[in-house]
Write a protein that holds these residues in place. Structure first.
Motif, PDB file in Angstrom:
ATOM      1  N   ILE A 291       0.828  -1.267   0.111  1.00  0.00           N
ATOM      2  CA  ILE A 291       0.011  -0.024  -0.084  1.00  0.00           C
ATOM      3  C   ILE A 291       0.919   1.261  -0.078  1.00  0.00           C
ATOM      4  CG2 ILE A 291      -1.892   1.209   1.333  1.00  0.00           C
ATOM      5  CD1 ILE A 291      -3.197  -1.404   0.619  1.00  0.00           C
ATOM      6  N   LYS A 292       2.005   1.098   0.982  1.00  0.00           N
ATOM      7  CA  LYS A 292       2.452   2.453   1.031  1.00  0.00           C
ATOM      8  C   LYS A 292       4.200   2.080   0.829  1.00  0.00           C
ATOM      9  CE  LYS A 292       0.220   3.150   4.885  1.00  0.00           C
ATOM     10  NZ  LYS A 292      -0.248   3.373   6.030  1.00  0.00           N
ATOM     11  N   PRO A 293       4.772   1.710  -0.410  1.00  0.00           N
ATOM     12  CA  PRO A 293       5.950   1.685  -0.511  1.00  0.00           C
ATOM     13  C   PRO A 293       7.082   2.860  -0.056  1.00  0.00           C
ATOM     14  CG  PRO A 293       4.788   1.632  -2.486  1.00  0.00           C
ATOM     15  CD  PRO A 293       3.942   1.549  -1.659  1.00  0.00           C
ATOM     16  N   GLN A 295       6.577   5.248   2.094  1.00  0.00           N
ATOM     17  CA  GLN A 295       6.665   5.225   3.490  1.00  0.00           C
ATOM     18  C   GLN A 295       7.669   4.161   4.031  1.00  0.00           C
ATOM     19  OE1 GLN A 295       3.716   3.536   6.273  1.00  0.00           O
ATOM     20  NE2 GLN A 295       3.761   5.629   7.448  1.00  0.00           N
ATOM     21  N   LEU A 296       7.598   3.088   3.545  1.00  0.00           N
ATOM     22  CA  LEU A 296       8.437   2.012   3.674  1.00  0.00           C
ATOM     23  C   LEU A 296       9.874   2.351   3.465  1.00  0.00           C
ATOM     24  CD1 LEU A 296       8.805  -1.205   4.916  1.00  0.00           C
ATOM     25  CD2 LEU A 296       8.752  -1.783   2.529  1.00  0.00           C
ATOM     26  N   PHE A 297       9.916   2.814   2.286  1.00  0.00           N
ATOM     27  CA  PHE A 297      11.347   3.430   2.153  1.00  0.00           C
ATOM     28  C   PHE A 297      11.923   4.532   2.979  1.00  0.00           C
ATOM     29  CE2 PHE A 297      13.233   6.950  -0.183  1.00  0.00           C
ATOM     30  CZ  PHE A 297      14.671   6.889  -0.240  1.00  0.00           C
ATOM     31  N   LEU A 298      11.001   5.450   3.375  1.00  0.00           N
ATOM     32  CA  LEU A 298      11.413   6.478   4.257  1.00  0.00           C
ATOM     33  C   LEU A 298      11.727   5.846   5.642  1.00  0.00           C
ATOM     34  CD1 LEU A 298       8.901   9.158   3.322  1.00  0.00           C
ATOM     35  CD2 LEU A 298      11.290   9.148   2.706  1.00  0.00           C
ATOM     36  N   ILE A 299      11.049   5.022   5.888  1.00  0.00           N
ATOM     37  CA  ILE A 299      11.283   4.374   7.473  1.00  0.00           C
ATOM     38  C   ILE A 299      12.659   3.738   7.312  1.00  0.00           C
ATOM     39  CG2 ILE A 299      10.584   2.357   8.905  1.00  0.00           C
ATOM     40  CD1 ILE A 299       7.828   3.098   8.046  1.00  0.00           C
ATOM     41  N   PHE A 300      13.031   2.822   6.304  1.00  0.00           N
ATOM     42  CA  PHE A 300      14.351   2.218   5.950  1.00  0.00           C
ATOM     43  C   PHE A 300      15.243   3.145   6.065  1.00  0.00           C
ATOM     44  CE2 PHE A 300      12.785  -2.171   5.701  1.00  0.00           C
ATOM     45  CZ  PHE A 300      13.939  -2.696   6.256  1.00  0.00           C
ATOM     46  N   ILE A 342      10.682  -5.850   1.821  1.00  0.00           N
ATOM     47  CA  ILE A 342      11.593  -5.099   2.733  1.00  0.00           C
ATOM     48  C   ILE A 342      13.101  -5.072   2.033  1.00  0.00           C
ATOM     49  CG2 ILE A 342      12.868  -5.940   4.911  1.00  0.00           C
ATOM     50  CD1 ILE A 342       9.943  -7.305   5.485  1.00  0.00           C
ATOM     51  N   LEU A 343      13.598  -6.071   1.458  1.00  0.00           N
ATOM     52  CA  LEU A 343      14.627  -5.967   0.691  1.00  0.00           C
ATOM     53  C   LEU A 343      14.988  -4.744  -0.258  1.00  0.00           C
ATOM     54  CD1 LEU A 343      15.589  -9.785   0.472  1.00  0.00           C
ATOM     55  CD2 LEU A 343      16.532  -8.060   1.931  1.00  0.00           C
ATOM     56  N   ILE A 344      13.854  -4.455  -0.925  1.00  0.00           N
ATOM     57  CA  ILE A 344      13.874  -3.501  -1.873  1.00  0.00           C
ATOM     58  C   ILE A 344      13.938  -2.186  -1.170  1.00  0.00           C
ATOM     59  CG2 ILE A 344      12.406  -2.049  -3.323  1.00  0.00           C
ATOM     60  CD1 ILE A 344      11.363  -4.919  -4.570  1.00  0.00           C
ATOM     61  N   ALA A 345      13.201  -1.973  -0.041  1.00  0.00           N
ATOM     62  CA  ALA A 345      13.187  -0.610   0.747  1.00  0.00           C
ATOM     63  C   ALA A 345      14.625  -0.513   1.222  1.00  0.00           C
ATOM     64  CB  ALA A 345      12.212  -0.692   1.672  1.00  0.00           C
ATOM     65  N   TYR A 346      15.179  -1.693   1.899  1.00  0.00           N
ATOM     66  CA  TYR A 346      16.503  -1.587   2.433  1.00  0.00           C
ATOM     67  C   TYR A 346      17.578  -1.164   1.302  1.00  0.00           C
ATOM     68  CZ  TYR A 346      20.474  -3.584   5.105  1.00  0.00           C
ATOM     69  OH  TYR A 346      21.868  -3.974   5.537  1.00  0.00           O
ATOM     70  N   ALA A 347      17.532  -1.814   0.080  1.00  0.00           N
ATOM     71  CA  ALA A 347      18.421  -1.365  -0.813  1.00  0.00           C
ATOM     72  C   ALA A 347      18.521  -0.171  -1.290  1.00  0.00           C
ATOM     73  CB  ALA A 347      18.180  -2.441  -2.043  1.00  0.00           C
ATOM     74  N   GLN A 348      17.102   0.269  -1.348  1.00  0.00           N
ATOM     75  CA  GLN A 348      16.964   1.742  -1.736  1.00  0.00           C
ATOM     76  C   GLN A 348      17.559   2.850  -0.683  1.00  0.00           C
ATOM     77  OE1 GLN A 348      12.686   1.554  -2.486  1.00  0.00           O
ATOM     78  NE2 GLN A 348      12.949   1.520  -4.864  1.00  0.00           N
ATOM     79  N   ALA A 349      17.506   2.360   0.787  1.00  0.00           N
ATOM     80  CA  ALA A 349      17.903   3.285   1.586  1.00  0.00           C
ATOM     81  C   ALA A 349      19.492   3.238   1.696  1.00  0.00           C
ATOM     82  CB  ALA A 349      17.312   2.738   3.081  1.00  0.00           C
ATOM     83  N   ALA A 376      17.107   7.827  -5.080  1.00  0.00           N
ATOM     84  CA  ALA A 376      17.301   6.583  -4.392  1.00  0.00           C
ATOM     85  C   ALA A 376      15.742   5.523  -4.707  1.00  0.00           C
ATOM     86  CB  ALA A 376      17.389   6.488  -3.028  1.00  0.00           C
ATOM     87  N   PHE A 377      14.861   6.294  -4.346  1.00  0.00           N
ATOM     88  CA  PHE A 377      13.565   5.466  -4.348  1.00  0.00           C
ATOM     89  C   PHE A 377      13.057   4.892  -5.690  1.00  0.00           C
ATOM     90  CE2 PHE A 377       8.719   5.622  -4.194  1.00  0.00           C
ATOM     91  CZ  PHE A 377       8.579   4.380  -3.785  1.00  0.00           C
ATOM     92  N   ARG A 378      13.342   5.916  -6.386  1.00  0.00           N
ATOM     93  CA  ARG A 378      12.947   5.641  -7.811  1.00  0.00           C
ATOM     94  C   ARG A 378      13.919   4.900  -8.604  1.00  0.00           C
ATOM     95  NH1 ARG A 378      10.036  11.494  -8.284  1.00  0.00           N
ATOM     96  NH2 ARG A 378       8.059  10.833  -7.357  1.00  0.00           N
ATOM     97  N   THR A 379      15.004   4.292  -8.138  1.00  0.00           N
ATOM     98  CA  THR A 379      15.823   3.508  -8.703  1.00  0.00           C
ATOM     99  C   THR A 379      15.441   1.872  -8.777  1.00  0.00           C
ATOM    100  OG1 THR A 379      17.808   4.869  -8.079  1.00  0.00           O
ATOM    101  CG2 THR A 379      18.375   2.624  -8.853  1.00  0.00           C
TER     102      THR A 379
END
Ligand code: RM4
Ligand code: MN
Ligand code: MN
Length: 424
Positions: A291-293, A295-300, A342-349, A376-379
């Motif tokens: 739902i909120k990818p 936000q997940l990225f910002l958290i990471f 989770i891994l995608i958000a971590y990698a982007q962070a 980073a998020f859009r990569t």
């Protein structure tokens, strides 16, 4: 059913050329790509034992069949998951749903699948058959000392099971609270809860942690005795060094700034663990990142920045866990998707250009700061995550292989179409 190395190798062989091309293209622009891949290989997310069956809502439950009937089968399911993605190397148990009959056998089975035991979870939100006192009006907050004592004893028993299995932490989530104004004296409820937690805390082994999980509402709808991160932090601070706050993404009021909460808890050295899921409204327990990818990225982003500021080990110093359980998807497919998100958000962070962000912040350059984050998020980092899987011996496309091997069909054949896993 088991997935063997050859099945994974065959699958990877078919997809490897395309993966190689995608990875190489990305590496050209990302000099740190290989570092990131190594971090992704190490990152493990624990799977909750109660997410392996189809979750119900209060209106019904639609089992997809082949659900694990006991702890052994839950371990087997997570073993399948881990074989497919090599990132789900731990299981989190909920007591009494998962009381092991034979510790040794359970430990052996888990290690055969490459799994360790993550946080143990206690349950004082349901009454169990034969239980002396009811938790209808709360457990650790209860006005009656006898009820509180029962809840304390239960938590101590959970620690004992955990010690036998090699777990190192206890997660306490309390449903305690009230549904009507006037029902509770807030201070009394807090004090009772604190005293109960203190008794549990004193039973913790020296190398254990206790995670105090908060939740804004549900099942109580007027007040919750551990209702937000402030309350959790109060308990954790009063308890001592082994006590931490646990953030479950679905446990906030709408639009809460979870990334800011995470940043401050980390700054205080009081963030202990994490329950990943996603939601639109409340504790929806939907697939992480569905739902909120962003936000997940910002958290990471805050997690990585905050852990690095304290020199923390990304893989070991926080408890990473999924806590999701909903009613539509095949639970194993859902978990594969959650771990991937989770891994995608971590990698982007990990991709964020930190010096550039710091510079933009120092110059009040709001536009630039946003550009840095969103670059980073859009990569598309999926080739990095896939590369990590390839190097770890997992499947390049776990869902594709899961379906090609007809895992669910095999599980239904083994276990039957009408099996129901313990849990919610
Ligand atoms: C709660 C909370 C806890 C989990 C239970 C099953 O909402 O998220 O972590 O143990 O559900
Ligand atoms: Mn949770
Ligand atoms: Mn929850």
């Amino acid at each position: 059913m088991n997935i063997d190395k050859n099945q994974i190798a065959e699958h990877n062989q078919r997809l490897e050329t395309v993966q190689q091309r995608r990875f190489e293209r990305l590496v050209e622009d990302l000099p740190h790509a290989v570092d990131i891949v190594n971090k992704l290989v190490d990152f493990q997310v624990a799977i909750p034992s109660w997410a392996l069956g189809t979750g119900g809502t209060r209106f019904g439950r639609f089992s997809g069949g082949g659900e694990p009937r006991n702890l052994e089968e839950k371990i087997a399911d997570i073993g399948l998951l881990h074989a497919l993605n090599r990132s789900s190397g731990a299981i989190s148990l909920h007591i009494p749903w998962d009381i092991p009959a034979d510790y040794e056998a359970i430990r052996t089975l888990a290690s055969q699948h490459g799994l360790t035991f993550d946080a143990m979870n206690s349950n004082t939100f349901q009454d169990q058959p034969g239980q002396t006192h009811s938790y209808k009006f709360g457990s650790m907050q209860h006005v009656d000392r006898a009820v509180r004592k029962q809840a304390i004893d239960h938590n101590i028993e959970v620690i004992k099971h955990g010690i036998e299995l090699g777990s190192k932490s206890l997660t306490v989530w309390l449903a305690d609270g009230s549904s009507f104004p006037g029902q509770l004296n807030f201070r009394r409820a807090f004090q009772n809860t604190l005293e109960s937690l203190q008794e549990v805390y004193s039973a913790l082994p020296a190398d254990w942690k206790i995670f105090v999980e908060y939740k804004a509402f549900e099942p109580n709808f007027y007040s919750t005795t551990v209702g937000d991160w402030g309350q959790s932090l109060l308990y954790a601070s009063k308890l001592g060094d082994k006590a931490y706050t646990l953030v479950d993404l679905g446990h906030h009021l709408p639009n809460a700034n979870i990334e800011q909460i995470v940043a401050l808890l980390l700054m205080e050295g009081k963030l202990g663990g994490f329950h990943f899921n996603d939601s639109k409204y409340g504790d929806d327990d939907l697939t992480t990142g569905s739902i909120k990818p962003y936000q997940l990225f910002l958290i990471f982003s805050e997690l990585v920045e905050g852990m690095d500021a304290r020199g923390m080990d990304h893989t070991k110093d926080l408890g990473w866990m999924i806590d999701a359980s909903h009613n539509l998807k095949d639970p194993l497919e859902d978990l594969i998707q959650s771990v991937e998100a989770i891994l995608i958000a971590y990698a982007q962070a990990l991709l964020i250009d930190r010096p550039a962000l710091r510079e933009a912040q120092a110059a009040n350059d709001v536009t630039r700061a946003q550009e840095v984050l969103q670059l980073a998020f859009r990569t598309d980092v999926r080739p990095l995550v896939a590369e990590a899987r390839l190097r770890a011996g997992a499947a390049l496309d776990p869902i594709e292989l899961y379906r090609a091997l007809n895992v669910r069909g095999e599980l239904v054949k083994e276990r039957g179409a009408k099996t129901v896993a313990t849990g919610l």
